[in-house]
Design an enzyme around this catalytic site. Structure first.
Site: not given
Length: 469
Positions: A31, A72, A218, A276
């Site tokens: 990845r 963010r 995802k 994760t």
């Protein structure tokens, strides 16, 4: 070695000798995280992967992971430490009368316009939760901390339970995707997918670039989970991205959500990745915790095709040891799965191709066959066999290199790149069985292939055969 391992490359692992060790330890997919760079950063890495692939004579899949519209906060002059009840301001500009409170800069007006009094905001990957206690003018809000924690610059912000439509592909993502295709990535992971249209947009860019690679959706938002069946119809692979999903959904519900997603993917014959914090403690420790070991094993027992490592291999102190431990855990879980696996689901009546795969799986189980051998131009028949988690290995023969690398995501599949001679797909599979030393004289295998009628150039899978060497 049926469960596929995905390893994120980074400073701890992007040297060629380290990549070689990772592949030899069990990695099938590398990845590349485009949240931390663009194509220029990965050009040498891609070249080195291909050199390792040629040296080891193993197909290695490169998965580009796009950043997506990560929400963010801005830059803080210094970290802010909170205790329960502490208050702070959030907004695009610090007011002259700041009430003596610290200020968190945040300029995304699409999000600010949707914040209301009483909303819950989550910062720093879920470690700090704040409630909106007051809305001031100019999109400025007073937040009250619900727990203790610390916030630093550029941390992610989430609003669990609030659906704010943001494009899954930012302008940076679109450019990164085009650049990644030019570099030769084999798959692309799309962050923060919310609708099937997000996946279709990425596929359109891929087509425009003259490529055909799988798109990994995802699942990081509750509304994506709510539309799982629709997303499954257009995505090629699904990732259970538990980091952001664990912020969006109540943590106690996350295990059941993971299991439902995996079950749906298995029924749709679509590979599914669990990601994760799988062995997070191994960033700094040579061995995982007991809870992590159980987590990885349960993902395999649930039916996951792939398990993914992030920080563990990208920046951890023990990247190769982590992969070896993960392979050890998955091997033990696979042995248990072969003992406890329930009967494979019977396919719907209107899907002949699925019935052929079901028949092949059943024949292999009932005739003590040593393997399944599937010839496929697209890889669909091999993925269908994989979804049934047979005890036997699945050798997937295809003349297309892109399909070989796509099949690196499928549980139990050993992808094999074959030539186009002989012309008949059945003849190719029988020639492969006769030539493979792993099959001994008298061994029995189950073959699936597409045998065209006279005058046809090719056909979809339409044949199942028990073949004795």
């Amino acid at each position: 070695m049926k469960t596929k391992i995905i390893a994120t490359l980074g400073p701890s692992s992007d040297a060629p000798e380290k990549m070689r060790d990772l592949v030899n330890s069990g990695v099938s997919v590398f990845r590349l995280n485009f949240s931390h760079g663009n194509a220029s950063k990965f050009e040498t890495i891609v070249s080195n992967i291909r050199k390792v692939e040629a040296e080891l004579k193993k197909p290695i899949t490169i998965m580009q992971d796009l950043a997506g519209p990560k929400i963010r906060i801005g830059d803080l002059p210094e970290p802010i430490t909170f205790q329960p009840g502490d208050r702070t301001l959030l907004g695009p500009e610090r007011p002259k009368d700041d009430r003596g409170l610290p200020w968190i800069p945040f300029t995304d007006h699409k999000i600010l316009d949707n914040i209301e009094k009483g909303d819950r905001l989550v910062l720093a990957d879920g470690t700090l939760q704040l409630a909106v206690s007051e809305k001031l003018g100019g999109n400025l809000f007073v937040l009250a901390a619900q727990n203790s924690g610390i916030v630093t610059s550029r941390k992610g912000l989430a609003m669990p339970g609030k659906s704010v439509k943001l494009p899954a592909l930012t302008e940076k993502d679109k450019q990164d995707l085009r650049d990644g295709l030019r570099l030769g990535v084999d798959a692309v992971a799309l962050s923060f997918v919310q609708t099937p249209e997000d996946v279709l947009e990425a596929k359109e860019i891929i087509r425009e670039c003259g490529k055909d690679i799988p798109v990994v959706a995802k699942l990081e938002r509750q509304n994506a989970v709510d539309r799982l069946e629709d997303i499954l119809k257009v995505a090629d692979i699904i990732m259970v991205a538990r980091g952001d999903l664990g912020i969006e959904c109540p943590l106690p519900a996350l295990p059941s959500i993971q299991k439902r997603i995996i079950r749906a993917c298995n029924r749709a014959s679509k590979p599914v990745i669990v990601a994760t914090q799988m062995l997070l403690s191994m960033v700094n420790s040579p061995a995982p915790t007991r809870a992590e070991t159980t987590d990885v094993a349960n993902a395999v027992l649930d039916g996951a095709d792939c398990v993914m490592l992030s920080e563990e291999t990208a920046m951890g102190n023990f990247p190769v040891e982590t992969v070896r431990f993960m392979r050890w855990i998955t091997t033990e879980a696979e042995a248990l799965l072969s003992e406890t696996r329930p009967e494979s689901h019977v396919p719907q009546m209107d899907n002949p191709a699925e019935f052929l795969s079901y028949s092949a799986w059943l024949l292999a189980e009932k005739t003590d066959s040593v393997a399944l051998v599937a010839h496929s131009l697209s890889g669909a028949s091999a993925r269908s066999l994989s979804a049934r988690k047979p005890t036997q290995p699945i050798y997937a023969l295809t003349p297309r290199a892109s399909v070989v690398r796509h099949l690196n995501f499928s549980w139990g599949v050993i992808p094999v790149h074959v030539g186009e001679k002989p012309a008949g797909h059945l003849e190719r599979t029988e020639k492969f069985v006769e030539g493979l030393e792993a099959f001994k004289k008298g061994d029995q295998v189950v073959i699936t292939a597409g045998q065209p009628h006279p005058g046809e150039k090719s056909a979809g899978t339409n044949l199942v055969k028990v073949y004795r060497k």
